[in-house]
Design an enzyme around this catalytic site. Sequence first.
Site: not given
Length: 422
Positions: A95, A263, A92, A152
């Site tokens: 992202k 993140k 993720s 997320s």
Amino acid sequence: MKRKTRIIIWSLLFLWVFLATDTKAAAAGQTAEFSMDRPKETTEQKTEETEETAPETTTDLGLASPSVLLMEAQTGTVLYEKNASEQRSPASITKIMTLLLIFEEIEKGTLHLDDEVTTSAYAKSMGGSQVFLEEGEKQTVGTMIKCIVIASGNDASVAMAEHIAGTESEFVNRMNQKAKEIGMYNTKFEDCCGLTDSDGHYTTAADVAKMSRELIERFPQILEDSSIWMEEITHVTQKGKKPFILTNTNKLIRNYEGCVGLKTGSTSKAGYCVSAVAKKNNLTMLAVVMGAPDYKVRFADAASLFQYGFSSCSIYIDRERDPLPELSVVYGKQDTVKLKYAEEFQYLVTGKAVIGEVEKTIELPEKVQAPVRKGECAGKVVYKTGDGKIGSTAILYGTDVARAGIWTLFERVMRQYFLAVA
């Protein structure tokens, strides 16, 4: 009639002599006062200076994660790395690029934080981490950004990709194009959220650091959202209204003082990853961890990188810049041109070195010759300590100044002449 002709002839001759003399004076002033190679880009200068201060990363921090990188984000200086060029699945933290493209659309004015985004059936169908958007549900861009960076949400990522580019695949094309633009040459994206386990979806710790730095330096407002621990949103569907709590997947927000983002990511293929940002003592540390065996190691290694960076660095930032004068312009439609600094000067010191008193010298010509173009280099500020020069930053022209026509120059010369003899 003959008298008028003589006056015109003598005036033109005077103008020619004046222009020739002033040209030589301007050229001499520029040569005497200012001699430097015009920089192609200020960022090039900045990179060269920070690379000189970057240490050799021979220290072994004993980290368990197979691939890591630590960068001081303001200067772009890499302080520590381990297998940072090894291609790995990013999960993720993909992202981060999705968020970068979202903020670029906002910057261009094609997207606004209060615009509503409708969730498609395809976006709703995303598995993995999600915020449980329903088909047809509408949320604002601002809320979608929080769903992506805090919780997320794969569904929110795909909904935004479709809203911006029409389809996720077209959005992914833009992601790959942007990756090339910012030098992520060891990266290829196949989706916008990192859910895929495809071997064709990969990046490196070094490339993650590049896109993370691009995001937080250009759009620092993202750190306001990424530092939120918990926030409530409201699902509004045909079934009615239902509150939903977004909880940050980055536990460093609570467990490491100064952490403000950014993140996390994890899949069975990627392992546990994080691109984390912390601010302290005017420094901004960016720690990338990829392929950690579990979430505890992921955060522990990131915290160790932060500790190493903050304990081994100090930074000088010129936040009290001297006002710049206006430069005289020869043959211009305006007599002067405004100046501006290209950027804020920053100098990173590593190890046990101490930044002493910094001396600043502004180097500019006495006058310049039109035409002058906005954004071109006019001079520079040189920074020195007792050990010598530590760097420089460019001074740019703040406006365009076009060259004046012959009759405008003639009128000026005559005005000056008659004022002088009056």
